[in-house]
Every structure is written in structure tokens, then in C-alpha cells.
Design an enzyme around this catalytic site. Structure first.
Site, PDB file in Angstrom:
ATOM      1  N   ASN A  13     -19.854 -41.924   2.354  1.00  0.00           N
ATOM      2  CA  ASN A  13     -20.634 -40.838   2.980  1.00  0.00           C
ATOM      3  C   ASN A  13     -20.179 -40.598   4.414  1.00  0.00           C
ATOM      4  OD1 ASN A  13     -22.907 -39.598   1.305  1.00  0.00           O
ATOM      5  ND2 ASN A  13     -23.063 -41.769   0.794  1.00  0.00           N
ATOM      6  N   LYS A  86     -30.202 -52.182   6.964  1.00  0.00           N
ATOM      7  CA  LYS A  86     -31.233 -52.818   7.790  1.00  0.00           C
ATOM      8  C   LYS A  86     -32.324 -51.799   8.106  1.00  0.00           C
ATOM      9  CE  LYS A  86     -28.156 -56.137  10.012  1.00  0.00           C
ATOM     10  NZ  LYS A  86     -28.805 -57.425   9.849  1.00  0.00           N
ATOM     11  N   ILE A  88     -34.681 -49.734  10.353  1.00  0.00           N
ATOM     12  CA  ILE A  88     -34.507 -49.208  11.715  1.00  0.00           C
ATOM     13  C   ILE A  88     -35.716 -49.615  12.565  1.00  0.00           C
ATOM     14  CG2 ILE A  88     -34.455 -47.054  13.052  1.00  0.00           C
ATOM     15  CD1 ILE A  88     -31.798 -47.784  11.786  1.00  0.00           C
ATOM     16  N   ASN A 102     -31.638 -40.263   6.820  1.00  0.00           N
ATOM     17  CA  ASN A 102     -31.040 -41.196   5.864  1.00  0.00           C
ATOM     18  C   ASN A 102     -30.762 -40.449   4.566  1.00  0.00           C
ATOM     19  OD1 ASN A 102     -30.295 -43.763   4.695  1.00  0.00           O
ATOM     20  ND2 ASN A 102     -32.278 -43.767   3.636  1.00  0.00           N
ATOM     21  N   HIS A 104     -30.663 -41.099   0.362  1.00  0.00           N
ATOM     22  CA  HIS A 104     -31.074 -42.043  -0.679  1.00  0.00           C
ATOM     23  C   HIS A 104     -30.564 -41.523  -2.030  1.00  0.00           C
ATOM     24  CE1 HIS A 104     -33.507 -45.200  -2.444  1.00  0.00           C
ATOM     25  NE2 HIS A 104     -33.875 -44.329  -3.362  1.00  0.00           N
ATOM     26  N   GLU A 174     -24.013 -36.702  -3.172  1.00  0.00           N
ATOM     27  CA  GLU A 174     -24.324 -37.110  -1.795  1.00  0.00           C
ATOM     28  C   GLU A 174     -23.282 -36.585  -0.809  1.00  0.00           C
ATOM     29  OE1 GLU A 174     -25.462 -41.249  -1.051  1.00  0.00           O
ATOM     30  OE2 GLU A 174     -25.636 -41.500  -3.205  1.00  0.00           O
TER      31      GLU A 174
HETATM   32  C1  GRF Z   1     -25.155 -44.281  -0.950  1.00  0.00           C
HETATM   33  O1  GRF Z   1     -25.440 -44.220  -2.316  1.00  0.00           O
HETATM   34  C2  GRF Z   1     -26.397 -43.961  -0.153  1.00  0.00           C
HETATM   35  O2  GRF Z   1     -27.240 -43.062  -0.796  1.00  0.00           O
HETATM   36  C3  GRF Z   1     -27.080 -45.276  -0.057  1.00  0.00           C
HETATM   37  O3  GRF Z   1     -26.025 -46.202   0.094  1.00  0.00           O
HETATM   38  C4  GRF Z   1     -24.836 -45.698  -0.511  1.00  0.00           C
HETATM   39  C5  GRF Z   1     -23.763 -45.765   0.517  1.00  0.00           C
HETATM   40  O4  GRF Z   1     -22.501 -45.506  -0.018  1.00  0.00           O
HETATM   41  N1  GRF Z   1     -28.049 -45.269   0.998  1.00  0.00           N
HETATM   42  P1  GRF Z   1     -21.255 -45.348   0.936  1.00  0.00           P
HETATM   43  O5  GRF Z   1     -21.127 -46.617   1.777  1.00  0.00           O
HETATM   44  O6  GRF Z   1     -21.484 -44.144   1.802  1.00  0.00           O
HETATM   45  O7  GRF Z   1     -20.087 -45.176   0.020  1.00  0.00           O
END
Ligand code: GRF
Length: 186
Positions: A13, A86, A88, A102, A104, A174
Site C-alpha cells: 500500500n 501497533k 496509535i 487507516n 482495513h 486497496e
Molecule cells: C493491508 O491488507 C491493509 O489493509 C492491512 O494490512 C495490509 C498491509 O499490506 N491493514 P501491505 O504491507 O501494504 O502490503
């Protein structure tokens, strides 16, 4: 928007946000990567992108000042958590009101909360028998995954899905959804 991205894992991400900014699809500058541990794959991605990295040490979350100093030094105005494992601490939320989000990997408010991360989320989705999952970008508050929802999109869940196939479909979503959500605040 001077963006800091907090991550604990591989950082796909993080990469999607950096790439969107470089491509001109996101009018933010990623000025800092905050990693929760030295082994986080995101560190290598940040190095490759020429983005400074701050690795949290064992004083986090007790020592508020060092992290706040680092964020201030980089003139950070907005924080995106991307696989940050972690909780926040309050001092950060108080110093960055309405400026920490964030992502999810499910349709909150379902399939969220403590312990709902990574494969656990997709396993719970598959076990429940729902036919749709998705991803949610939300404000960060004092609990896990309870902040107000900013943007949410769906993906189908197929009967033949495994945790891996569903996780891949959601992660792909995402990577599109997170830059789009951040652009709302630019
Ligand atoms: C993602 O699925 C996000 O939704 C979750 O943790 C994962 C992180 O993946 N909170 P990456 O490290 O960005 O590949």
C-alpha cells in the site's frame, strides 16, 4: 498534503500511494516512512523511492516526544497507516486531529477489531459465508478499526475462494482505494 506512511510489513500500500503521487493521481508528497520494526519490507521500498525512514524503537508508544519531533522535522501534515501493527497512542491523535487514516481489508464495521488483521480477516469472512468483502479507509481513533468510515468499496467473494485468493483480490482493491481516499483531503 505532506504525508507520512506508517507500516509494519511488506508495504504494497505504501508503494501504491507513492506510485499514485508520482503518476500525478494523488496531489500529496510522501515525505516520511515510519516503520514499526527493522525487518519491515516497506523500508526497502522507501529506500528505493528515496523517502526518509524512521524506525520506531522500544520507547514507542511511551515516549511521545521523539516521534512527534521526527514528524515535525519533516513537516508532516497527514498520516496514513498502511499495515501498521501497533495501536496509535493518544498523543499522536491529539497532535494530528482529523489527520490520521487507516485502511482495513474488509467491509467495516464487520470483521474489524483487535486480532482482525491479515489472514485472520479473510478467514473470518470466508467462514461467515458472506458473498461480498472489500476494503475500508477510515479515521483512526483510540480503538482498532472503529473510526468513522471515509471510503469503502466491495469485491465479490466466490464459493471457491481461499484465504489467499480473497486476500489478493482485496489487496488489489486497496491499492486503488487508498490513493483515491487520500486525494479527498488534498
Ligand atoms: C493491508 O491488507 C491493509 O489493509 C492491512 O494490512 C495490509 C498491509 O499490506 N491493514 P501491505 O504491507 O501494504 O502490503
Amino acid at each position: 498534503m505532506r504525508l507520512a506512511i506508517f507500516a509494519s510489513g511488506g508495504g504494497s500500500n505504501f508503494q501504491a500511494i507513492v506510485d499514485a503521487a508520482h503518476a500525478g493521481n494523488l496531489s500529496a508528497e510522501v515525505v516520511l516512512c515510519v516503520a514499526s520494526n527493522l525487518n519491515a519490507g516497506v523500508i526497502q521500498r522507501a529506500n528505493q523511492a528515496g523517502i526518509p525512514v524512521h524506525v520506531l524503537d522500544s520507547s514507542f508508544p511511551k515516549d511521545a516526544t521523539s516521534l512527534l519531533d521526527v514528524l515535525a522535522a519533516h513537516k508532516v501534515t497527514f498520516v496514513a497507516l498502511a499495515g501498521f501493527m501497533k495501536l496509535i497512542p493518544d498523543f499522536l491523535i491529539q497532535n494530528y486531529p482529523r489527520a490520521i487514516v487507516n485502511i482495513h481489508p474488509a467491509l467495516l464495521p464487520n470483521f474489524g477489531g483487535k486480532g482482525m488483521f491479515g489472514k485472520h480477516v479473510h478467514h473470518a469472512v470466508l467462514t461467515s459465508g458472506v458473498t461480498e468483502s472489500g476494503a475500508t479507509v477510515h479515521w483512526v481513533d483510540h480503538e482498532y478499526d472503529t473510526g468513522e468510515i471515509i471510503l469503502q468499496e466491495k469485491v465479490p467473494v466466490y464459493p471457491e475462494d481461499t484465504v489467499e485468493t480473497l486476500a489478493a483480490r482485496v489487496l488489489n482493491l486497496e491499492h486503488r482505494l487508498y490513493p483515491k481516499a487520500l486525494q479527498l483531503f488534498c
